[in-house]
Every structure is written in C-alpha cells, then in structure tokens.
Scaffold this active site. Structure first.
Site, PDB file in Angstrom:
ATOM      1  N   ARG A  16       0.844  -1.191   0.000  1.00 29.15           N
ATOM      2  CA  ARG A  16       0.000   0.000   0.000  1.00 29.15           C
ATOM      3  C   ARG A  16       0.883   1.246   0.000  1.00 29.15           C
ATOM      4  NH1 ARG A  16      -2.425   0.477   6.190  1.00 29.15           N
ATOM      5  NH2 ARG A  16      -0.421   0.748   7.241  1.00 29.15           N
ATOM      6  N   MET A  18       3.129   4.446  -0.692  1.00 35.60           N
ATOM      7  CA  MET A  18       4.183   4.762  -1.658  1.00 35.60           C
ATOM      8  C   MET A  18       4.746   3.500  -2.302  1.00 35.60           C
ATOM      9  SD  MET A  18       6.280   7.989   0.000  1.00 35.60           S
ATOM     10  CE  MET A  18       6.880   7.059   1.406  1.00 35.60           C
ATOM     11  N   ASP A  37       6.029  -7.562   1.718  1.00 32.23           N
ATOM     12  CA  ASP A  37       5.304  -6.873   2.778  1.00 32.23           C
ATOM     13  C   ASP A  37       4.891  -7.869   3.848  1.00 32.23           C
ATOM     14  OD1 ASP A  37       3.640  -4.909   4.196  1.00 32.23           O
ATOM     15  OD2 ASP A  37       3.605  -3.824   2.297  1.00 32.23           O
ATOM     16  N   VAL A  59      10.729  -6.847   7.402  1.00 31.34           N
ATOM     17  CA  VAL A  59      12.049  -6.303   7.109  1.00 31.34           C
ATOM     18  C   VAL A  59      12.978  -6.320   8.314  1.00 31.34           C
ATOM     19  CG1 VAL A  59      11.270  -4.869   5.184  1.00 31.34           C
ATOM     20  CG2 VAL A  59      11.301  -3.915   7.516  1.00 31.34           C
ATOM     21  N   ASN A  85      11.579   0.579   1.118  1.00 34.10           N
ATOM     22  CA  ASN A  85      10.470   1.502   1.317  1.00 34.10           C
ATOM     23  C   ASN A  85       9.748   1.301   2.649  1.00 34.10           C
ATOM     24  OD1 ASN A  85       8.174   3.336   0.101  1.00 34.10           O
ATOM     25  ND2 ASN A  85       7.158   1.472   0.810  1.00 34.10           N
ATOM     26  N   TYR A 149      11.473   8.155  15.045  1.00 35.64           N
ATOM     27  CA  TYR A 149      11.385   8.230  13.591  1.00 35.64           C
ATOM     28  C   TYR A 149      12.545   9.035  13.018  1.00 35.64           C
ATOM     29  CZ  TYR A 149       9.067   8.629   9.031  1.00 35.64           C
ATOM     30  OH  TYR A 149       8.748   8.556   7.690  1.00 35.64           O
ATOM     31  N   LYS A 153      15.506   7.736  10.444  1.00 34.67           N
ATOM     32  CA  LYS A 153      15.626   8.282   9.098  1.00 34.67           C
ATOM     33  C   LYS A 153      16.961   8.993   8.881  1.00 34.67           C
ATOM     34  CE  LYS A 153      11.774   6.768   7.426  1.00 34.67           C
ATOM     35  NZ  LYS A 153      11.784   5.731   6.371  1.00 34.67           N
TER      36      LYS A 153
END
Length: 243
Positions: A16, A18, A37, A59, A85, A149, A153
């Site tokens: 789902r 991006m 996924d 992942v 992703n 987060y 990142k």
C-alpha cells in the site's frame, strides 16, 4: 515507457501507499516487480493486478530477507533494483518515548534498510544496479515529538552514503529519497484534515505530495547517474515557509 525493461526490482512495504505506487509504476515501465510486505492479502492482490511476484517479508527479520532473496534467485536469477520503502511511524516527545517504542521503530526503519542492503547486494553485485532507500525530511531536520522516527531516518541517510562508497566497485548506485508529508495510510492515525491543511498551507507548494510523485523520483534513481546523494521531495518544506 519501458525504462526498466527486463530488470528485476524488489520493493519492500509494497502492499500500500508509496510502495504500492512504486510497484505499479515500475511494472508499467517494464520491470519484473517483486512486492514484499507483511500485509499479505493486499500485497498478493496487487502483485496479481500488475503481473508481479509477491514474497512475505518482515524487514526486521534477517531470516525473512534471506528467504526473499533466495526466492528471487530461484525465480529470476538476478536482481538489479532494491527499494527499501517499508517503514513505521510512532510519535512521542523524548520524555514520553519508551525504549520499546524507540527500538520498534529502529528495528523496522533502520535495521530493516540495513538488512535489505546487506541481503540484496549478494545478487546485485553480479550485474550492478540501483538501491533506493526511502528516508524522510525527518532525516534532514529534527521535528519535535518524533525522536524515534527522526533517529531512524537520519540513520538511513548515513547508511546510504556508506553503501554508496562500499558498492561503487560493483557498479551499484545507492541514493536516498526524502519525502515530506505525503498522502499515504501512514499519516492517517496521526493527523486529521485540519492539521494536514495547516501544514500544507505553510509549505511553498500548498498541498501534500502524492505517492505517485515519490514513485517518479524513485523511478528516476533506478537508472540515474547519481550515487550517495539525498533527493528531497517535500513541496519546499525544508527550504522555507510561506509568509
């Protein structure tokens, strides 16, 4: 059309948002798309729709990555593109962020990207190719209430540069994409429409980005003459605000 003819591409978090849009665009451009996924029903349905191949993938699991790359090797024999992703978002200020919450985000967003690059390079170094790590504008700046987060990142941004240095000898390019606020299921639990409208009003481009716009940047990087670079897709939010 046909920019990725004959290339095998693995996209994590492809069921789902991006990831799904990247999978659709890659398939339209001729790639053999492997969708990965933990949302199995949606992932398998999308794979069937676009003529792709689905593999289950948590992942944060090294064993899952090994299984996924093994399935690609058995079915395709090669891999030219990896898009890391998959990600999760948990929001809390530092004083309220538990270690469990912090480690959950790091496991998926940071360790997940690390494990993906580590697993995929075994096949990719035979042919060269492109790795695209999806970071965030949170990997460029440090918005409050997002410590886990942001940490994950920023790490993705740094690991991208290390990988670009280490894998250049194999003809593998490694870049990071840094989306701003994008229309996707990830933001739904955290921002209502009023908050979204207020955020967008302050951007230089007064709207949220779309998953398609991010996918188009990822497509570009699948064949671009760039490596070790941050590509920002944020409507101008890291440049400044409207007055």
């Amino acid at each position: 059309m046909g920019r990725l003819d004959g290339k095998v591409a693995l996209i994590s978090g492809a069921a789902r948002g991006m990831g799904a849009e990247e999978a659709r665009l890659f398939a339209a451009e001729g790639a053999k798309v492997v969708l990965a996924d933990v949302i199995h029903d949606q992932g398998r349905k999308l794979a069937q729709e676009i003529g792709g191949f689905y593999v289950p993938l948590n992942v944060a699991s090294e064993a899952d990555w090994s299984d996924a790359i093994g399935a690609i090797e058995r079915n395709f024999g090669t891999l030219q593109i990896l898009v890391n992703n998959a990600a999760i978002l948990r929001r809390a200020p530092i004083e309220e962020c538990s270690l469990d919450m912090f480690e959950e985000v790091i496991a998926v967003n940071q360790a997940g990207a690390f494990l993906g690059v580590k697993a995929a390079v075994r096949l990719m170094k035979n042919t060269g190719g492109s790795i695209v790590n999806i970071s965030s504008t949170a990997g460029i700046r440090g918005p409050a209430n997002n410590v886990a987060y942001v940490a994950s990142k920023f790490a993705v941004r740094g690991m991208t540069k290390v990988a670009a240095n280490e894998f250049a000898r194999y003809g593998i390019r490694v870049n990071s994409v840094h989306p701003g606020l994008i229309e996707s299921p990830m933001i739904d639990p955290f921002l209502d429409q009023t908050a979204i409208d207020a955020f967008a009003a302050r951007q230089l481009i007064n709207r949220l980005g779309t998953a398609r716009e991010v996918a188009e940047m990822v497509l570009f990087l699948a064949s671009a003459y760039s490596t070790g670079v941050e590509f920002i897709c944020d409507g101008g939010v890291t440049t400044g605000n409207r007055k």
